[in-house]
Design a protein around this motif. Sequence first.
Motif, PDB file in Angstrom:
ATOM      1  N   ALA A  59      20.326 -22.812  56.324  1.00 32.05           N
ATOM      2  CA  ALA A  59      19.401 -23.231  55.273  1.00 32.05           C
ATOM      3  C   ALA A  59      18.081 -22.468  55.347  1.00 32.05           C
ATOM      4  CB  ALA A  59      19.155 -24.737  55.386  1.00 32.05           C
ATOM      5  N   VAL A  60      17.560 -22.282  56.550  1.00 35.68           N
ATOM      6  CA  VAL A  60      16.294 -21.559  56.697  1.00 35.68           C
ATOM      7  C   VAL A  60      16.457 -20.116  56.261  1.00 35.68           C
ATOM      8  CG1 VAL A  60      14.577 -20.752  58.360  1.00 35.68           C
ATOM      9  CG2 VAL A  60      15.441 -23.089  58.505  1.00 35.68           C
ATOM     10  N   ARG A  61      17.565 -19.493  56.624  1.00 37.31           N
ATOM     11  CA  ARG A  61      17.770 -18.101  56.223  1.00 37.31           C
ATOM     12  C   ARG A  61      17.975 -17.972  54.717  1.00 37.31           C
ATOM     13  NH1 ARG A  61      21.079 -14.563  60.697  1.00 37.31           N
ATOM     14  NH2 ARG A  61      19.606 -14.919  62.421  1.00 37.31           N
ATOM     15  N   ALA A  62      18.596 -18.971  54.116  1.00 37.02           N
ATOM     16  CA  ALA A  62      18.792 -18.903  52.669  1.00 37.02           C
ATOM     17  C   ALA A  62      17.478 -19.037  51.914  1.00 37.02           C
ATOM     18  CB  ALA A  62      19.765 -20.001  52.231  1.00 37.02           C
ATOM     19  N   LEU A  63      16.519 -19.744  52.490  1.00 29.48           N
ATOM     20  CA  LEU A  63      15.249 -19.977  51.807  1.00 29.48           C
ATOM     21  C   LEU A  63      14.149 -19.016  52.218  1.00 29.48           C
ATOM     22  CD1 LEU A  63      15.130 -23.890  51.977  1.00 29.48           C
ATOM     23  CD2 LEU A  63      15.715 -22.473  50.001  1.00 29.48           C
ATOM     24  N   GLY A  64      14.190 -18.528  53.467  1.00 25.44           N
ATOM     25  CA  GLY A  64      13.061 -17.749  53.950  1.00 25.44           C
ATOM     26  C   GLY A  64      13.375 -16.460  54.666  1.00 25.44           C
ATOM     27  N   ALA A  65      14.635 -16.064  54.738  1.00 19.17           N
ATOM     28  CA  ALA A  65      14.989 -14.824  55.419  1.00 19.17           C
ATOM     29  C   ALA A  65      14.987 -13.668  54.416  1.00 19.17           C
ATOM     30  CB  ALA A  65      16.356 -14.945  56.088  1.00 19.17           C
ATOM     31  N   VAL A  66      14.299 -12.590  54.758  1.00 22.85           N
ATOM     32  CA  VAL A  66      14.188 -11.422  53.883  1.00 22.85           C
ATOM     33  C   VAL A  66      14.853 -10.235  54.568  1.00 22.85           C
ATOM     34  CG1 VAL A  66      12.608  -9.848  52.727  1.00 22.85           C
ATOM     35  CG2 VAL A  66      12.066 -12.277  52.856  1.00 22.85           C
ATOM     36  N   ARG A  67      15.713  -9.553  53.850  1.00 24.35           N
ATOM     37  CA  ARG A  67      16.326  -8.305  54.318  1.00 24.35           C
ATOM     38  C   ARG A  67      16.139  -7.251  53.244  1.00 24.35           C
ATOM     39  NH1 ARG A  67      20.110 -12.197  54.529  1.00 24.35           N
ATOM     40  NH2 ARG A  67      20.670 -13.106  56.556  1.00 24.35           N
ATOM     41  N   TRP A  73      14.519  -9.436  43.611  1.00 24.88           N
ATOM     42  CA  TRP A  73      14.004 -10.713  43.112  1.00 24.88           C
ATOM     43  C   TRP A  73      14.161 -11.807  44.160  1.00 24.88           C
ATOM     44  CZ3 TRP A  73      17.274 -14.849  42.989  1.00 24.88           C
ATOM     45  CH2 TRP A  73      18.658 -14.564  43.021  1.00 24.88           C
ATOM     46  N   ALA A  74      15.261 -11.765  44.923  1.00 22.80           N
ATOM     47  CA  ALA A  74      15.460 -12.756  45.985  1.00 22.80           C
ATOM     48  C   ALA A  74      14.443 -12.567  47.106  1.00 22.80           C
ATOM     49  CB  ALA A  74      16.877 -12.653  46.532  1.00 22.80           C
ATOM     50  N   ALA A  75      14.146 -11.309  47.436  1.00 23.43           N
ATOM     51  CA  ALA A  75      13.146 -11.043  48.475  1.00 23.43           C
ATOM     52  C   ALA A  75      11.770 -11.548  48.054  1.00 23.43           C
ATOM     53  CB  ALA A  75      13.108  -9.552  48.777  1.00 23.43           C
ATOM     54  N   LEU A  76      11.417 -11.369  46.791  1.00 23.84           N
ATOM     55  CA  LEU A  76      10.122 -11.857  46.314  1.00 23.84           C
ATOM     56  C   LEU A  76      10.029 -13.375  46.395  1.00 23.84           C
ATOM     57  CD1 LEU A  76       9.382  -9.645  43.172  1.00 23.84           C
ATOM     58  CD2 LEU A  76       8.305  -9.524  45.422  1.00 23.84           C
ATOM     59  N   LEU A  77      11.124 -14.051  46.068  1.00 23.04           N
ATOM     60  CA  LEU A  77      11.117 -15.512  46.125  1.00 23.04           C
ATOM     61  C   LEU A  77      11.046 -16.028  47.558  1.00 23.04           C
ATOM     62  CD1 LEU A  77      13.793 -16.415  43.407  1.00 23.04           C
ATOM     63  CD2 LEU A  77      11.298 -16.633  43.238  1.00 23.04           C
ATOM     64  N   ARG A  78      11.638 -15.301  48.495  1.00 23.27           N
ATOM     65  CA  ARG A  78      11.671 -15.758  49.883  1.00 23.27           C
ATOM     66  C   ARG A  78      10.464 -15.317  50.697  1.00 23.27           C
ATOM     67  NH1 ARG A  78      17.876 -13.722  50.831  1.00 23.27           N
ATOM     68  NH2 ARG A  78      18.937 -15.342  49.593  1.00 23.27           N
ATOM     69  N   THR A  79       9.725 -14.326  50.210  1.00 20.60           N
ATOM     70  CA  THR A  79       8.631 -13.778  51.005  1.00 20.60           C
ATOM     71  C   THR A  79       7.569 -14.816  51.376  1.00 20.60           C
ATOM     72  OG1 THR A  79       8.943 -11.543  50.133  1.00 20.60           O
ATOM     73  CG2 THR A  79       6.779 -12.059  51.016  1.00 20.60           C
TER      74      THR A  79
END
Length: 247
Positions: A59-67, A73-79
Amino acid sequence: MRPGRRLRGAARREWEPLARTVRAGLVAARLRAVPLTLAAVCLTALLHAVQSRPWGVGAVRALGAVRAEDPFWAALLRTPLSLFVPALDLPVWGALAQILVVFGIAEICLGRWRMLAVAYVTTLAGTLYARIGIALGPDGPFGLPASDARIVDTGPSAAVVGLAVYVCCVYRAWFTGGLVIVAMVVEVFLKNNLAGKEHLAAIAAVLVLCVVTVARHRRRGRDADHRAQESRRPRAGARSGAPPMRS
């Protein structure tokens, strides 16, 4: 003059304005002076506890992990949340201490929203650099190997470095800010990895902010001097002190 006294004088000139501001903020409001810092410490500790459990790491990686290999767009949301997700291979107390000290000083000296803005800009600069570095390839001095695209990029270190340099710029602690920059450069030479180069990207971004801030302060100073000169000039129709002329 003795070397010890000279050193104390240099340290006073370097840190006294900053220390005075921090001391005044803590004396006036105590812990109420750093509410966002305390919230960041608690959030980081909570995320570490959750991702340390088998049921929480996903769950933490899905919400806050950036690769770097993730969609942009996913990286911007999680950054924003990635800033508070400590790396699992590093002791969490280090991240908590960095946030408490550097974020706390920045919140008192810069204000809450400017602190958050600088922290986000520097973290985002590191995230964007990872994509650019991988596109450049491992051959150039600023490039990265393709394998770094799969590295989970989280933690407050880029924001901590950026805030430290920015606060030193605002309070003219040039020697301390220079030491932070030199330490990050040495880190890249000793351990040439993604995290070290992202710290340099964060410093580059915050130096641009420092240039803008210094230029703005100088412009405001010139405007204030101009207004002061205008106020001292005699107005049309006002007496200048000379006797009146008669025809």
